[in-house]
Design a protein around this motif. Structure first.
Motif, PDB file in Angstrom:
ATOM      1  N   VAL A  44       1.356  -1.106  -0.521  1.00 26.79           N
ATOM      2  CA  VAL A  44       0.276   0.171  -0.055  1.00 26.79           C
ATOM      3  C   VAL A  44       0.552   1.380  -0.039  1.00 26.79           C
ATOM      4  O   VAL A  44       0.385   2.071  -0.391  1.00 26.79           O
ATOM      5  CB  VAL A  44      -0.591  -0.248   1.248  1.00 26.79           C
ATOM      6  N   ALA A  45       2.492   1.290   0.993  1.00 31.03           N
ATOM      7  CA  ALA A  45       3.393   2.020   0.508  1.00 31.03           C
ATOM      8  C   ALA A  45       3.302   2.890  -0.428  1.00 31.03           C
ATOM      9  O   ALA A  45       2.937   3.904  -1.631  1.00 31.03           O
ATOM     10  CB  ALA A  45       4.035   2.142   2.094  1.00 31.03           C
ATOM     11  N   GLU A  46       4.124   1.732  -1.299  1.00 34.06           N
ATOM     12  CA  GLU A  46       4.837   2.020  -2.801  1.00 34.06           C
ATOM     13  C   GLU A  46       2.995   1.833  -3.945  1.00 34.06           C
ATOM     14  O   GLU A  46       3.661   2.954  -4.450  1.00 34.06           O
ATOM     15  CB  GLU A  46       4.768   0.755  -3.625  1.00 34.06           C
ATOM     16  N   ARG A 246      15.221  -3.602   9.105  1.00 35.68           N
ATOM     17  CA  ARG A 246      15.601  -3.655   8.236  1.00 35.68           C
ATOM     18  C   ARG A 246      16.055  -4.546   7.946  1.00 35.68           C
ATOM     19  O   ARG A 246      16.580  -5.438   6.787  1.00 35.68           O
ATOM     20  CB  ARG A 246      16.907  -2.434   8.134  1.00 35.68           C
ATOM     21  N   SER A 247      17.025  -5.852   9.137  1.00 39.37           N
ATOM     22  CA  SER A 247      17.608  -7.479   8.365  1.00 39.37           C
ATOM     23  C   SER A 247      16.771  -7.955   8.524  1.00 39.37           C
ATOM     24  O   SER A 247      17.422  -8.908   7.760  1.00 39.37           O
ATOM     25  CB  SER A 247      18.566  -7.188  10.079  1.00 39.37           C
ATOM     26  N   ARG A 248      15.462  -7.800   8.758  1.00 36.51           N
ATOM     27  CA  ARG A 248      15.575  -8.616   8.944  1.00 36.51           C
ATOM     28  C   ARG A 248      13.932  -8.668   7.707  1.00 36.51           C
ATOM     29  O   ARG A 248      12.774  -9.147   7.423  1.00 36.51           O
ATOM     30  CB  ARG A 248      13.669  -9.268  10.077  1.00 36.51           C
ATOM     31  N   LEU A 249      14.206  -7.815   6.448  1.00 36.47           N
ATOM     32  CA  LEU A 249      13.591  -7.879   5.516  1.00 36.47           C
ATOM     33  C   LEU A 249      13.727  -8.188   3.898  1.00 36.47           C
ATOM     34  O   LEU A 249      15.459  -8.079   4.125  1.00 36.47           O
ATOM     35  CB  LEU A 249      12.716  -6.416   5.381  1.00 36.47           C
ATOM     36  N   THR A 250      13.112  -9.375   3.482  1.00 32.63           N
ATOM     37  CA  THR A 250      14.389  -9.002   2.333  1.00 32.63           C
ATOM     38  C   THR A 250      14.436  -8.327   0.982  1.00 32.63           C
ATOM     39  O   THR A 250      13.609  -6.919   1.158  1.00 32.63           O
ATOM     40  CB  THR A 250      12.909  -9.933   1.245  1.00 32.63           C
ATOM     41  N   PRO A 251      14.926  -8.019   0.243  1.00 33.43           N
ATOM     42  CA  PRO A 251      15.662  -6.884  -0.693  1.00 33.43           C
ATOM     43  C   PRO A 251      14.493  -5.681  -1.450  1.00 33.43           C
ATOM     44  O   PRO A 251      14.872  -4.400  -1.498  1.00 33.43           O
ATOM     45  CB  PRO A 251      16.518  -7.165  -1.550  1.00 33.43           C
ATOM     46  N   ASP A 252      13.522  -6.932  -1.550  1.00 32.08           N
ATOM     47  CA  ASP A 252      12.582  -5.751  -2.683  1.00 32.08           C
ATOM     48  C   ASP A 252      11.669  -5.156  -1.834  1.00 32.08           C
ATOM     49  O   ASP A 252      11.261  -4.110  -1.307  1.00 32.08           O
ATOM     50  CB  ASP A 252      12.033  -7.055  -3.850  1.00 32.08           C
ATOM     51  N   LEU A 253      11.244  -5.914  -0.444  1.00 29.76           N
ATOM     52  CA  LEU A 253      10.391  -5.238   0.506  1.00 29.76           C
ATOM     53  C   LEU A 253      11.095  -4.141   0.915  1.00 29.76           C
ATOM     54  O   LEU A 253      10.981  -2.551   1.879  1.00 29.76           O
ATOM     55  CB  LEU A 253      10.349  -6.442   2.006  1.00 29.76           C
ATOM     56  N   LEU A 254      12.647  -4.521   1.383  1.00 35.83           N
ATOM     57  CA  LEU A 254      13.925  -3.241   1.815  1.00 35.83           C
ATOM     58  C   LEU A 254      14.125  -1.932   1.069  1.00 35.83           C
ATOM     59  O   LEU A 254      13.716  -1.454   1.543  1.00 35.83           O
ATOM     60  CB  LEU A 254      15.186  -3.897   1.874  1.00 35.83           C
ATOM     61  N   ALA A 255      13.971  -2.448  -0.181  1.00 38.77           N
ATOM     62  CA  ALA A 255      13.834  -1.192  -0.443  1.00 38.77           C
ATOM     63  C   ALA A 255      12.749  -0.112  -0.960  1.00 38.77           C
ATOM     64  O   ALA A 255      12.678   0.911  -1.166  1.00 38.77           O
ATOM     65  CB  ALA A 255      13.742  -1.464  -2.673  1.00 38.77           C
ATOM     66  N   VAL A 256      11.405  -0.645  -0.970  1.00 42.69           N
ATOM     67  CA  VAL A 256       9.957   0.160  -0.711  1.00 42.69           C
ATOM     68  C   VAL A 256      10.608   0.690   0.540  1.00 42.69           C
ATOM     69  O   VAL A 256       9.847   1.938   0.526  1.00 42.69           O
ATOM     70  CB  VAL A 256       9.239  -0.732  -0.714  1.00 42.69           C
ATOM     71  N   LEU A 257      10.805   0.138   1.829  1.00 41.22           N
ATOM     72  CA  LEU A 257      11.073   0.919   3.158  1.00 41.22           C
ATOM     73  C   LEU A 257      11.862   2.018   2.733  1.00 41.22           C
ATOM     74  O   LEU A 257      11.117   2.948   3.316  1.00 41.22           O
ATOM     75  CB  LEU A 257      11.336  -0.088   4.135  1.00 41.22           C
ATOM     76  N   GLN A 258      12.384   1.520   2.020  1.00 41.59           N
ATOM     77  CA  GLN A 258      13.898   2.905   1.763  1.00 41.59           C
ATOM     78  C   GLN A 258      13.358   3.766   0.504  1.00 41.59           C
ATOM     79  O   GLN A 258      13.904   5.402   1.491  1.00 41.59           O
ATOM     80  CB  GLN A 258      15.264   2.520   1.197  1.00 41.59           C
ATOM     81  N   ARG A 259      12.326   3.872  -0.208  1.00 39.91           N
ATOM     82  CA  ARG A 259      11.835   5.057  -1.009  1.00 39.91           C
ATOM     83  C   ARG A 259      10.683   5.292   0.246  1.00 39.91           C
ATOM     84  O   ARG A 259      11.030   6.381  -0.097  1.00 39.91           O
ATOM     85  CB  ARG A 259      10.949   4.168  -2.041  1.00 39.91           C
ATOM     86  N   PHE A 260      10.132   4.721   0.495  1.00 43.56           N
ATOM     87  CA  PHE A 260       9.415   5.582   2.020  1.00 43.56           C
ATOM     88  C   PHE A 260       9.855   6.469   2.765  1.00 43.56           C
ATOM     89  O   PHE A 260       9.766   7.590   2.918  1.00 43.56           O
ATOM     90  CB  PHE A 260       8.736   4.469   2.654  1.00 43.56           C
ATOM     91  N   ASP A 261      11.481   5.837   3.236  1.00 45.72           N
ATOM     92  CA  ASP A 261      12.262   7.126   4.372  1.00 45.72           C
ATOM     93  C   ASP A 261      12.704   7.517   3.417  1.00 45.72           C
ATOM     94  O   ASP A 261      12.752   9.356   3.733  1.00 45.72           O
ATOM     95  CB  ASP A 261      13.409   6.342   4.736  1.00 45.72           C
ATOM     96  N   GLU A 262      12.911   8.175   2.138  1.00 46.84           N
ATOM     97  CA  GLU A 262      13.139   9.177   1.327  1.00 46.84           C
ATOM     98  C   GLU A 262      11.848   9.804   0.929  1.00 46.84           C
ATOM     99  O   GLU A 262      12.139  11.845   0.989  1.00 46.84           O
ATOM    100  CB  GLU A 262      13.907   8.455   0.056  1.00 46.84           C
ATOM    101  N   ALA A 263      10.929   9.656   0.904  1.00 45.73           N
ATOM    102  CA  ALA A 263       9.566  10.320  -0.090  1.00 45.73           C
ATOM    103  C   ALA A 263       9.627  11.512   1.783  1.00 45.73           C
ATOM    104  O   ALA A 263       9.053  12.355   1.913  1.00 45.73           O
ATOM    105  CB  ALA A 263       8.510   9.154   0.150  1.00 45.73           C
TER     106      ALA A 263
END
Length: 266
Positions: A44-46, A246-263
């Motif tokens: 949903v965030a993405e 962050r350490s418990r997320l897979t790379p694709d989910l972490l990428a969404v979280l990092q994009r959210f951080d940037e937003a």
């Protein structure tokens, strides 16, 4: 977003009433892992990061539907309910009248990405309607998103309690000590969102909210996901817990979280 994900991860070992209803437990263990709550919250965030001010309600619903199904199918064993799983794999997905707590556990981004309450409530409604189009499902999502919005805007707990009670009609009069003895695994918004908000209201910092929510038992990955999402907006999240997240997320989910951080930093 960290609060929602951490709530899911920390609550996951104790789902289905597997905890001992105490606040004294290890925050992380070998079985602490993300579930469908995290997958859908990030989906949903993405979707909400992809829309524009000109996007219509139908376009927003379509984008949310696409990304929930895209991420959901990548994690087919994340713990979805039967009806939601059918929706994920349907050729023509339609809302199915649910008032389950899934609408509230995935809505955190709506409370963060928009700067007025009217838009927050609209986005919460749209994120719910794609599956949980029952009025109680929509209400649970909107109440959670509104609490996040009000918390991040610096409203007091008393003001948040008053707004949620008056606007959505939830009973927030019981204490956690009153809820805990008879509370059990239940997956409706009606019996999850008020308890999650109460855990937030009673907690004295982010970690204490998480521990309080888990101590209630029941569907505590989702309950703690909801409580944690509000607690982050009110208290913030310690950096060491963000690192654990962050350490418990897979790379694709972490990428969404990092994009959210940037937003959120724009």
């Amino acid at each position: 977003m960290y609060g929602a994900i951490l709530g899911d991860i920390i609550g996951s070992p104790y789902e289905f009433d597997r905890g001992s209803k105490t606040k004294n437990f290890p925050l992380f263990s070998e079985t602490s892992e993300f579930t469908d709550d995290t997958v859908m919250a990030l989906a949903v965030a993405e979707a909400l990061m992809d829309i524009t001010p000109q996007s219509t309600d139908e376009q927003i619903r379509q984008r949310i539907t696409f990304l929930m199904r895209f991420h959901g199918r990548r994690y087919p064993h994340a713990g979805y309910g039967v009806r939601f799983s059918r929706w994920l794999h349907s050729y023509h997905p339609k809302p199915y009248g649910s008032f389950g707590n899934g609408s509230a556990m995935r809505v955190a981004a709506a409370g963060w990405l928009f700067d007025d309450l009217e838009t927050v409530l609209r986005m919460a409604r749209l994120s719910s309607e794609v599956t949980h189009d029952h009025p109680e499902g929509i209400k649970g999502a909107q109440a959670t998103a509104a609490a996040i919005f009000l918390a991040r805007r610096g409203e007091s707990k008393a003001a948040i309690r008053s707004y949620i009670t008056k606007t959505f009609g939830y009973d927030l009069s019981r204490s956690c000590d009153e809820i805990r003895p008879t509370y059990h695994h239940v997956e409706s918004c009606q019996e999850t969102v008020p308890e999650a908000v109460t855990a937030f209201l009673e907690g004295c910092d982010f970690e204490d909210v998480i521990r309080t929510a888990v101590s209630l038992g029941g569907d505590c990955d989702t309950l703690t996901c909801i409580a944690g999402s509000i607690a982050e907006a009110f208290y913030g999240v310690p950096e060491e817990l963000k690192q654990q997240c962050r350490s418990r997320l897979t790379p694709d989910l972490l990428a969404v979280l990092q994009r959210f951080d940037e937003a959120m930093q724009v």
